[in-house]
Motif scaffolding. Structure first.
Motif, PDB file in Angstrom:
ATOM      1  N   UNK B 162      44.274  34.387  35.306  1.00  0.00           N
ATOM      2  CA  UNK B 162      44.093  33.452  36.412  1.00  0.00           C
ATOM      3  C   UNK B 162      43.571  34.166  37.650  1.00  0.00           C
ATOM      4  N   UNK B 163      44.151  35.342  37.933  1.00  0.00           N
ATOM      5  CA  UNK B 163      43.696  36.091  39.102  1.00  0.00           C
ATOM      6  C   UNK B 163      42.244  36.539  38.920  1.00  0.00           C
ATOM      7  N   UNK B 164      41.808  36.681  37.662  1.00  0.00           N
ATOM      8  CA  UNK B 164      40.413  37.027  37.419  1.00  0.00           C
ATOM      9  C   UNK B 164      39.547  35.785  37.231  1.00  0.00           C
ATOM     10  N   UNK B 165      39.941  34.703  37.905  1.00  0.00           N
ATOM     11  CA  UNK B 165      39.121  33.500  37.970  1.00  0.00           C
ATOM     12  C   UNK B 165      38.932  32.810  36.622  1.00  0.00           C
TER      13      UNK B 165
END
Ligand code: ATP
Ligand code: MG
Lengths: 280, 272
Positions: B162-165
């Motif tokens: 998620x943090x990596x889009x």
């Protein structure tokens, strides 16, 4: 001895719940935009409140430590900052924006645990390639192409010898290094680390903090880290938040690391830190 | 052997579905979804029963639809209740099998048909199934390689993804959708009871021989291909259900891979 000088703090003096007025964060009059801002953040799980009105304001270029007992909501707070945990009330802003997905490309994150299947053969090289646009099609690229794309960070983090090992088989400390290297690859402006040195030996921990200090100076990034190692926090953080459902105390390590405020945060007596051991 | 039309159909379907299952299987096993696939497969039994009940001739569509219902129910229950994942799957698995048995015994279908769905049947594969399998194979192969990086990240850690889009939720739904359709289609070949093995065994064959994910993906596809080819031919020659021969061929390959991987260090560095 600190590895950097904290940048000017911009926050006005504030009455902390530990009773005394802390020194204001030094700063000039121009109110710069904070990198992380949490306003009255509230999270409850099944009706049990975990975060009860948390306020954070972290200016650019600081190394901020988040301390607190187990279950006090540190991981929950980090996940809320990243938009991984929905807030029941309140607001999170990163780089002044409350549209968190749109700023995620500027953020690096090291989660507390991976819970990866031990048999998953993903190698360190492949794992690091997942982070970069250049190596999106790692499946079709040669190992050299990938290595060239990630080399600077590899050297910085000392993970070069691990490149061909499967990440599921690394030791705790090796995995942490790889995860930190991963988070640094996109040159983030903000780094969030959840207990990055848990299970790392003390020389490893020492070199980790030195590395964070170095990377911090090199890239001018803002670091938020959760740690249970108060002595390391004391030596390397520029600002400390003690969390226990709410931010029960904040300040410079010197201010927070005294018997009163630690008792406030942990609920029991914790030996205070002897400031004279650490010249500053 | 290839002059027989039904054999051409069977071999074409096997060679399309085997590699596709093997490819998906790498992530299915790493994400611990093999019981999930088993549940989807058993869900298809109720689909078969309903199809027979309302008098359809081709049961592929009701099978896929009911499997999708089971998958959706599983995701909904997981997201909206505190139930253990294993309990949810056991509940849906036994529930849909019970429903299937109930309907089948009410409509009194012939046992041969049920048998063919449980254990797989070469003769049952029609050109229509082959065409669906070909389209599916193209979609899965394209989708998996197009989104290989997000899927791998999601397998490592959903938060990290998620943090990596990566839109983990959407990607997960897409993955489950493709998995469900693949499983439901492969039932014609392997049968409800054995279909999960086509997802699980090829990655297991590849694992001891590979030092990274790329190797495992390539070798797994190869193993799926070989296992399905050998199994289908064997099934035709021995005149037995092809589910069993495909699985046994795969297991033979697995044993060979295991022995080879144990011997290899000794072959490279022979002990004095
Ligand atoms: N997804 C969840 N569902 C239900 N409860 C949760 C969930 N995540 C966290 N909690 C609860 O919230 C509380 C805070 O958890 P959190 O992980 O934030 O603590 P922490 O401060 O990181 O602790 P530690 O120091 O052990 O890592 C705990 O009581 C935990 O049980
Ligand atoms: Mg935690």
């Amino acid at each position: 001895m600190k590895f950097f000088d904290p940048l000017p703090r911009l926050k006005p003096a504030e009455e902390c719940s530990c009773g005394h007025q802390h020194a204001p964060r030094v700063g000039d009059a121009s109110q710069a935009m904070p990198v992380v801002e949490v306003i009255q953040g509230e999270v409850a799980f099944n009706g049990t409140p975990i975060l009860r009105g948390v306020n954070l304001r972290i200016p650019r270029g600081e190394i901020v430590a988040l301390i607190g007992p187990n279950g006090s909501g540190k991981t929950t707070l980090l996940r809320s900052i990243l938009g991984l945990q929905r807030l029941d009330a309140g607001e999170v802003r990163l780089f002044g924006s409350s549209d968190l997905p749109s700023v995620m490309s500027r953020v690096g994150y090291v989660p507390q645990k991976l819970s990866l299947d031990r048999s998953f053969p993903l190698s360190v090289r492949e794992f690091l390639a997942l982070r970069l646009k250049k190596t999106r099609s790692w499946f079709w690229q040669t190992p050299r192409t990938i290595e060239d794309a990630i080399r600077p960070t590899l050297v910085e983090m000392g993970v070069e010898p691990l490149l061909d090992k499967p990440i599921a088989r690394l030791s705790g400390g090796q995995l942490q290094r790889v995860l930190i290297a991963f988070s640094l690859l996109q040159e983030p402006d903000l780094l969030l680390l959840d207990e990055p040195t848990a299970g790392v030996d003390s020389p490893g921990e020492q070199s980790f903090y030195e590395m964070i200090g170095r990377v911090h100076q090199l890239h001018q990034l803002t670091v938020v880290l959760v740690s249970h190692d108060l002595s390391m926090v004391y030596r390397h953080a520029s600002w400390v938040y003690a969390l226990n459902g709410v931010i029960c105390c904040e300040g410079t390590p010197e201010q927070v690391m005294n018997a009163d405020s630690l008792k406030q945060a942990y609920g029991i007596h914790v030996a205070p830190y002897h400031h004279h051991h650490h010249a500053h | 052997m290839l002059t027989e039309a039904y054999m051409q159909r069977a071999l074409a379907a096997a060679l399309l579905l085997g590699p596709v299952c093997a490819l998906l299987g790498v992530f299915v096993t790493a994400r611990r979804l093999s019981f999930f696939s088993d549940t989807i497969a058993h869900g298809a039994l109720a689909g078969v029963a309903i199809g027979i009940w309302i008098g359809l001739t081709n049961l592929t569509i009701p099978m896929i639809l009911f499997s999708l219902c089971v998958a959706a129910a599983m995701i909904w229950l997981k997201e909206n209740t505190e139930l253990l994942t294993d309990s949810i799957m056991a509940l849906l698995l036994s529930g849909s099998v019970a429903l299937g048995i109930l309907i089948l015994s009410l409509v009194r279908s012939n046992r041969g048909e049920l048998h063919s769905y449980l254990f797989g049947d070469l003769l049952a594969i029609e050109w229509q199934d082959v065409i669906i399998a070909a389209v599916l194979a193209a979609i899965v192969a394209f989708g998996l390689f197009r989104w290989l990086t997000p899927i791998t990240l999601m397998t490592v850690n959903e938060d990290l993804a998620t943090v990596n889009c990566v839109n983990v939720r959407r990607l997960n739904y897409g993955f489950v959708l493709l998995l469900t359709v693949t499983v439901a289609l492969s039932i014609r070949l392997l049968g409800i009871v054995l279909v999960t093995s086509l997802l699980v065994i090829p990655p297991a064959i590849a694992r001891p021989l590979s030092v990274n994910l790329r190797h495992q993906l390539i070798l797994s596809v190869l193993a799926g291909f070989l296992g399905c080819f050998g199994g289908t031919v064997l099934s035709w020659q021995l005149n037995v259900p092809c589910g069993a021969t495909i699985v046994l061929t795969c297991i033979t390959l697995f044993i060979i891979a295991l022995i080879f991987s144990k011997l290899r260090p000794r072959l490279i560095h022979p002990s004095p």
